[in-house]
Design a protein around this motif. Sequence first.
Motif, PDB file in Angstrom:
ATOM      1  N   ALA A   1       4.904  -4.313   5.993  1.00 49.91           N
ATOM      2  CA  ALA A   1       4.966  -2.869   6.242  1.00 49.91           C
ATOM      3  C   ALA A   1       6.389  -2.443   5.915  1.00 49.91           C
ATOM      4  O   ALA A   1       7.343  -3.064   6.367  1.00 49.91           O
ATOM      5  CB  ALA A   1       4.611  -2.543   7.683  1.00 49.91           C
TER       6      ALA A   1
ATOM      7  N   GLY B   1       7.813   1.205   5.348  1.00 54.04           N
ATOM      8  CA  GLY B   1       8.061   2.643   5.209  1.00 54.04           C
ATOM      9  C   GLY B   1       9.543   2.951   5.295  1.00 54.04           C
ATOM     10  O   GLY B   1      10.343   2.113   5.722  1.00 54.04           O
ATOM     11  N   PRO B   2       9.915   4.177   4.894  1.00 56.30           N
ATOM     12  CA  PRO B   2      11.320   4.571   4.914  1.00 56.30           C
ATOM     13  C   PRO B   2      11.809   4.876   6.330  1.00 56.30           C
ATOM     14  O   PRO B   2      11.031   5.280   7.180  1.00 56.30           O
ATOM     15  CB  PRO B   2      11.325   5.857   4.084  1.00 56.30           C
ATOM     16  CG  PRO B   2       9.964   6.440   4.303  1.00 56.30           C
ATOM     17  CD  PRO B   2       9.040   5.260   4.419  1.00 56.30           C
TER      18      PRO B   2
ATOM     19  N   LYS C   1      13.835   8.865   3.960  1.00 53.71           N
ATOM     20  CA  LYS C   1      13.077  10.048   4.380  1.00 53.71           C
ATOM     21  C   LYS C   1      13.985  11.020   5.129  1.00 53.71           C
ATOM     22  O   LYS C   1      15.005  10.629   5.696  1.00 53.71           O
ATOM     23  CB  LYS C   1      11.865   9.661   5.240  1.00 53.71           C
ATOM     24  CG  LYS C   1      12.190   9.205   6.637  1.00 53.71           C
ATOM     25  CD  LYS C   1      10.916   9.215   7.511  1.00 53.71           C
ATOM     26  CE  LYS C   1      11.247   8.654   8.884  1.00 53.71           C
ATOM     27  NZ  LYS C   1      10.206   8.835   9.867  1.00 53.71           N
TER      28      LYS C   1
ATOM     29  N   VAL D   1       7.088   8.602   1.447  1.00 58.62           N
ATOM     30  CA  VAL D   1       6.226   9.204   2.468  1.00 58.62           C
ATOM     31  C   VAL D   1       6.415   8.461   3.784  1.00 58.62           C
ATOM     32  O   VAL D   1       6.111   7.270   3.885  1.00 58.62           O
ATOM     33  CB  VAL D   1       4.748   9.178   2.036  1.00 58.62           C
ATOM     34  CG1 VAL D   1       3.864   9.726   3.153  1.00 58.62           C
ATOM     35  CG2 VAL D   1       4.563   9.982   0.770  1.00 58.62           C
ATOM     36  N   GLY D   2       6.932   9.174   4.782  1.00 65.04           N
ATOM     37  CA  GLY D   2       7.134   8.573   6.093  1.00 65.04           C
ATOM     38  C   GLY D   2       5.802   8.139   6.677  1.00 65.04           C
ATOM     39  O   GLY D   2       4.835   8.888   6.655  1.00 65.04           O
ATOM     40  N   GLY D   3       5.762   6.921   7.166  1.00 62.31           N
ATOM     41  CA  GLY D   3       4.534   6.431   7.794  1.00 62.31           C
ATOM     42  C   GLY D   3       3.592   5.713   6.844  1.00 62.31           C
ATOM     43  O   GLY D   3       2.654   5.070   7.289  1.00 62.31           O
ATOM     44  N   ALA D   4       3.836   5.809   5.526  1.00 63.97           N
ATOM     45  CA  ALA D   4       2.896   5.188   4.585  1.00 63.97           C
ATOM     46  C   ALA D   4       3.258   3.719   4.363  1.00 63.97           C
ATOM     47  O   ALA D   4       3.449   3.252   3.241  1.00 63.97           O
ATOM     48  CB  ALA D   4       2.876   5.951   3.267  1.00 63.97           C
ATOM     49  N   ALA D   5       3.364   2.987   5.466  1.00 67.57           N
ATOM     50  CA  ALA D   5       3.944   1.645   5.451  1.00 67.57           C
ATOM     51  C   ALA D   5       3.113   0.626   4.680  1.00 67.57           C
ATOM     52  O   ALA D   5       3.650  -0.204   3.959  1.00 67.57           O
ATOM     53  CB  ALA D   5       4.142   1.158   6.882  1.00 67.57           C
ATOM     54  N   SER D   6       1.788   0.695   4.840  1.00 63.92           N
ATOM     55  CA  SER D   6       0.934  -0.290   4.156  1.00 63.92           C
ATOM     56  C   SER D   6       0.921  -0.042   2.657  1.00 63.92           C
ATOM     57  O   SER D   6       0.986  -0.975   1.857  1.00 63.92           O
ATOM     58  CB  SER D   6      -0.500  -0.225   4.704  1.00 63.92           C
ATOM     59  OG  SER D   6      -0.557  -0.798   5.994  1.00 63.92           O
ATOM     60  N   LEU D   7       0.849   1.233   2.284  1.00 67.26           N
ATOM     61  CA  LEU D   7       0.806   1.593   0.865  1.00 67.26           C
ATOM     62  C   LEU D   7       2.103   1.178   0.165  1.00 67.26           C
ATOM     63  O   LEU D   7       2.087   0.608  -0.928  1.00 67.26           O
ATOM     64  CB  LEU D   7       0.604   3.110   0.729  1.00 67.26           C
ATOM     65  CG  LEU D   7       0.492   3.631  -0.700  1.00 67.26           C
ATOM     66  CD1 LEU D   7      -0.771   3.120  -1.367  1.00 67.26           C
ATOM     67  CD2 LEU D   7       0.514   5.150  -0.721  1.00 67.26           C
TER      68      LEU D   7
END
Lengths: 289, 205
Positions: free
Chosen positions: B86, B88-89, B114, B136-142
């Motif tokens: 994971a 995310g920023p 972010k 994108v904040g929260g887009a950790a898996s992607l």
Amino acid sequence: MQDLTDAFVELFRRAATDLPPDVENALRQAYEREEPGSPAQSVLGNILENVNLARKQSTPICQDTGTPIFYVYYPAGWSTIKLREQIEEAARRATAKSYLRPNAVDSLTGKNSGDNTGEDFPVIHFVEWENDYLQVDLALKGGGSENCGVQYKLPFNELHAGRDLEGVRRVALDAVEKAQGLGCAPGILGIAIGGDRGTGYEVSKRQFFRNIGQRSETPELADLEERIYEEANMLGIGPMGFGGKTTVLDVQIDRAHRLPASYFVTVSYMCWACRRHRMIVRGDEITYQ
Amino acid sequence: MITLQTPISEEEIRALHTGDIVRLSGTIVTARDAAHKLMIENFIRTDTIGYPELYEKLKPLLKGGVIYHCGPVVAQNEDGSYRFVAAGPTTSIREEPYEAEVIEHFGVRAIIGKGGMGPKTLAACEAFGAVYLHAVGGAASLIASAVEEVQDVFMKDELGVPEAFWVIRVKDWELVVTMDSHGSSLHQQVKEQSEARFKELVGLV
């Protein structure tokens, strides 16, 4: 009393990796609304892709798996001491399985406990009720959005906000404007009118367990929810603060009695990754929603 | 869609404007609070270079390179290599006191994070030819899935996993330019516009 530790681990897993359908639908509608090719639509496209991937891989939607906030509704006869022990043990196991990031830091020493347990962590509210089954609601609330929460004391002269619903509207919009994209917009506003400072935050966060679009049963509050929702989206902050039509996914309001001397309006911000899940225990049967 | 491949030239950076959507590929380096402090104290605001080996390794990576504000969740494979689980920023503004000097010193072309950054960083972007790219904040898996390979890690034992310098290879990572090299910040624009609309809505104008 049965041992529910494994069931709580599964509840953590589902909450961290599987976004509720009503939140996902609201994000999908927002995607359709934004201009094709705009940064706003790009963000929402990425979010939706991420939600799918997290569910498919069973990996966290966001690496900040947040504060676990529990509401445990139990029939008479259950031991809240044992339930707390089981929830804490489940937090340890869920962390070991990487469903949760170690997120509990000792405020004195700065040391991370490493297992998501500590003083008042996870947060658990126990409520005895008349039903004959156990219901456990869990929300995971990330730090970026939590930092955007704010409590106003009315009258708030700077905004000409008096002690009435118009005053509530003014400060609520102020909170959204101040947050910009930093709470990971498009977010959800939970608003409490009244209470003392402590219950204000508690009631405002309890709103996040309502479904998106579920209006208050009190007509004045339902109207206010609708109005703040529409006006917040006129601010043009947009997903991640890149500009756009969707700044909030919903606004949900409740009230608590207050002292004659105090009129607090508490606004809590939930990020787009509104991770909540419900578990119901009837005898040996355990279901998740 | 605009594509960027590290190392990035000044010309490519100057062609970008706020609101552009780009796809980034190539090698980048994660650095957050402790890493920025280390770079400032040992490489930039100093007469004697501390950690000279690390300095020599970072220089070619950051010349025309990209810094990512991220404290990843990392898993170790059976063969000892690492993978991002994971990623995310994290909020970038905390590096505002340092970033301008880091950009100038190393010739960094892009910062990923972010929330955007402040006037000092914006001025450095303009002066030295760099941009801020918003993830994108929260887009950790992607985002973790866009990381094809963990190539190296520096200072892992000293700084800990989230704060270490992770050298990663990414592919087709979609990002938005929110601060460009022409003095424009999308964050500042949105702030000004939304503030004006807020004042209209509550009758403060």
